[in-house]
Design a protein around this motif. Structure first.
Motif, short mmCIF file in Angstrom:
data_model
loop_
_atom_site.label_atom_id
_atom_site.label_comp_id
_atom_site.label_asym_id
_atom_site.label_seq_id
_atom_site.Cartn_x
_atom_site.Cartn_y
_atom_site.Cartn_z
N LEU A 35 -5.00 2.68 6.31
CA LEU A 35 -3.59 2.32 6.28
C LEU A 35 -3.22 1.69 4.95
CD1 LEU A 35 -3.25 0.71 9.83
CD2 LEU A 35 -2.45 2.97 9.12
N VAL A 36 -2.01 1.99 4.48
CA VAL A 36 -1.45 1.33 3.31
C VAL A 36 -0.17 0.66 3.76
CG1 VAL A 36 -0.58 1.61 0.96
CG2 VAL A 36 -2.42 3.09 1.78
N PHE A 73 -7.30 -5.70 -0.05
CA PHE A 73 -7.91 -4.65 0.77
C PHE A 73 -8.80 -5.27 1.83
CE2 PHE A 73 -11.16 -1.24 1.44
CZ PHE A 73 -10.31 -0.38 2.12
N LEU A 74 -8.45 -5.02 3.08
CA LEU A 74 -9.20 -5.54 4.22
C LEU A 74 -10.06 -4.43 4.81
CD1 LEU A 74 -7.88 -7.86 7.03
CD2 LEU A 74 -9.10 -5.77 7.63
N THR A 75 -11.36 -4.66 4.88
CA THR A 75 -12.29 -3.71 5.47
C THR A 75 -12.61 -4.14 6.89
OG1 THR A 75 -13.26 -3.31 3.29
CG2 THR A 75 -14.52 -2.56 5.20
N ASN A 106 3.73 -7.10 5.76
CA ASN A 106 3.67 -7.86 4.51
C ASN A 106 2.27 -8.12 4.00
OD1 ASN A 106 6.48 -8.09 4.19
ND2 ASN A 106 6.56 -9.84 5.58
N SER A 107 1.26 -7.96 4.84
CA SER A 107 -0.11 -8.22 4.40
C SER A 107 -1.05 -7.29 5.14
CB SER A 107 -0.50 -9.68 4.68
OG SER A 107 -0.57 -9.91 6.08
N ALA A 108 -2.30 -7.26 4.70
CA ALA A 108 -3.28 -6.38 5.33
C ALA A 108 -3.57 -6.84 6.76
CB ALA A 108 -4.57 -6.37 4.50
N VAL A 128 -7.46 -1.50 5.51
CA VAL A 128 -6.01 -1.66 5.32
C VAL A 128 -5.77 -2.17 3.90
CG1 VAL A 128 -3.89 -2.73 6.11
CG2 VAL A 128 -5.71 -2.23 7.75
N LEU A 129 -4.98 -1.43 3.14
CA LEU A 129 -4.59 -1.85 1.79
C LEU A 129 -3.14 -2.33 1.84
CD1 LEU A 129 -5.43 -1.77 -1.35
CD2 LEU A 129 -3.93 0.24 -1.41
N ALA A 130 -2.91 -3.58 1.46
CA ALA A 130 -1.54 -4.10 1.34
C ALA A 130 -1.18 -4.19 -0.13
CB ALA A 130 -1.43 -5.47 2.00
#
Length: 553
Positions: free
Chosen positions: A312-313, A496-498, A412-414, A438-440
């Motif tokens: 997701l972006v 970037f949240l893994t 607004n954020s990951a 997830v990339l914010a």
């Protein structure tokens, strides 16, 4: 009908102290020279506020002031009352009542319009005081401009109105004006052209490096013809002025073809238009140029190349999400992969990728397209946006069956992307088992590398950004290469949240976004604020830009 011998408008505004005698004398002189109604001059010149004039007349005549909700959705008594008469008189029938017909009038102290309407309708007229801006907007919405109403008065409304709009759209000055605006925007490297009608002009603005800049305005009489010309170019319905429309067009500037996305919407003074410039040659698909560095790119590429799962972006509108997705697709676009996309709209055409445009009017939405894609044996699918539970469920099911899914969310954020999916109704164990990362991101203005100037920030700015005032940062200076702005393009700041085992456990337990973010930071995630400050230290952007895009985080 109104009582006989009502007070004169000049007496009313003087008695109530709304205007001085000298200003009223100037307005009366303009009236004599132009033939325009006094009430229109008083509001147009800003001598008396719209609301104040309407209330004064209402008090003097013992009438109520019409509200915006009073105006009808469709014109009444079209056979009995001509559009030209109503436009000239600033009068509009609102509704039929047992006592007669309510009619909105800007100046019911002038008894002629009400008397003429009563004679034409053969019924009693109940006057209601109208605010000038509201009745103008209603008349324009229902009847259009004076030019367009010539067709209505001739009894050939539909066909002649359409032909008149076509004639306006093909008029040489209008064509030249549109061509010049587009050429100027392309040369200025603008991303969007905003055309906004107002009472006394057509405002033109370009969005360059994320900032709107005023251009030379157009005269107000070109309002309808400018929009009609754009609609013709985009293949839209030029006769429909009450509903928003979207379309695409291709236009050559200095021998080179550009794609544009057009969006129109009705406003108080006519339709506004926004042209998004889609220059395929300016599309940057290099991750480093987009803002990825060694702190994020290796992990992002590792997650992107997994054989299945959801990537997701996230970010607000205009934060570069689609560009990042296109860069990801370009990386995955090899001969041994089949890639399908469903987009709204297709912003850039990519060779080797099967791209589909949503068409909700025929039932082709994101969820329906995804279901059909699964029968075409794809490896990678890109969904323009996950907007609802149905699309999310189909995307997750596709990921569970061995496909790679790329998509966007408006968060607004990951970490909040996870809670957004939970709010939609997606089961937490499905999120934990399918979402890979997830990339914010958001966009900041990039400093011109040729003229940026090093400096030490003031204590107040340093405190706001949580940095040391002794540290070196950079600010815009301005040179010929950046047209004196000090900025050159935009670049993404990101986090970037893994989906690690610990994050997955938090998701399954329905933890709050701040707890997920805290755990991710503990495992090495660099926050968007930290990424932005790192870019400011490197001279890529400014501390002010960092605060602008991350201050709410």
């Amino acid at each position: 009908m109104l009582a006989a011998n009502p007070q004169d408008l000049e007496q009313v505004v003087l008695a109530r102290g709304l205007i001085g005698r000298e200003a009223l004398a100037r307005a009366s002189l303009v009236q004599r020279e132009t033939g325009e109604k006094l009430e229109a001059i008083l509001t147009r010149l800003g001598l008396i506020a719209d609301d104040a004039l309407a209330q004064a007349i209402a008090d003097a005549a013992g009438l109520r002031v019409a509200s915006a909700d009073d105006y009808p959705a469709e014109a009444l008594f079209g056979r009995e009352l001509s559009a030209r008469f109503l436009l000239d008189s600033k009068a509009l029938p609102l509704r039929r009542t047992p006592a007669g017909v309510e009619v909105a009038l800007v100046n019911p102290l002038d008894t002629y319009p009400a008397a003429a309407i009563a004679f034409a309708l053969k019924t009693r007229v109940i006057p209601v005081v109208a605010r000038m801006t509201e009745i103008d907007a209603a008349l324009n919405r229902l009847f259009g401009s004076d030019e367009e109403n010539a067709a209505v008065e001739n009894g050939e409304a539909d066909a002649l109105d359409l032909e008149r709009l076509k004639d306006l759209a093909s008029d040489a000055p209008v064509v030249r004006a549109i061509n010049a605006i587009i050429a100027q925007a392309v040369e200025a490297q603008a991303s969007d052209i905003h055309i906004e009608p107002s009472e006394d002009r057509v405002r033109v603005r370009f969005r360059t490096d994320g900032s709107l800049q005023d251009q030379e305005s157009l005269p107000p009489h070109l309002r309808q013809s400018i929009i009609s010309r754009l609609k013709v170019m985009a293949g839209l319905n030029i006769a429909e002025r009450r509903l928003p429309q979207d379309g695409r067009l291709r236009h050559a500037v200095r021998g080179r073809e550009y794609d544009f996305r057009l969006a129109t919407s009705p406003t108080l003074y006519g339709e506004t238009a926004v042209l998004r410039i889609l220059d395929r040659s300016s599309l940057t698909l290099d991750f480093a140029a987009l803002g990825f560095d060694e702190a994020i790119l290796p992990e992002f590429m590792k997650v992107l190349k997994r054989p299945n799962g959801v990537m997701l972006v996230t970010g607000p509108t205009g934060s570069g999400k689609t560009t990042t997705l296109y860069a990801a697709l370009a990386t995955l676009n090899t001969d041994d992969r089949k890639i399908l996309t469903i987009e709204d709209p297709i912003e850039y055409r990519m060779t080797g990728i099967n791209q589909t445009q949503v068409k909700p009017q025929i039932g082709l939405d994101f969820a329906a397209a995804l279901r059909s894609f699964l029968r075409q044996d794809p490896d990678v699918m890109m969904v323009g946006e996950i907007r609802d539970l149905e699309t999310a469920q189909v995307a997750i099911q596709a990921a569970l069956t061995g496909h790679t899914i790329l998509s966007t969310l408006h968060t607004n954020s990951a970490a909040t992307a996870v809670t957004r999916l939970l709010d939609m109704g997606v089961e937490p164990f499905l999120i934990a088992s399918t979402v890979n990362g997830v990339l914010a991101q958001r966009l900041v203005r990039g400093l011109c590398p040729h003229c940026r100037a090093a400096y030490h920030p003031a204590e107040e700015l340093a405190e706001l950004a949580d940095v040391s005032a002794a540290d070196t940062f950079f600010r815009p200076a301005g040179c010929e290469r950046c047209d004196g702005t000090g900025f050159d393009g935009r670049i993404a700041v990101m986090e970037f949240l893994t989906m690690t085992d610990e994050i997955a456990r938090l998701v399954i337990s329905r933890a709050e976004a701040r707890d997920i973010a805290r755990a991710a930071v503990g495992q090495g995630m660099r926050t968007m604020r930290e990424d932005a400050i790192a870019k400011a230290r490197a001279g890529v952007t400014t501390l002010e830009e960092v605060l602008r895009v991350t201050q709410e985080d």
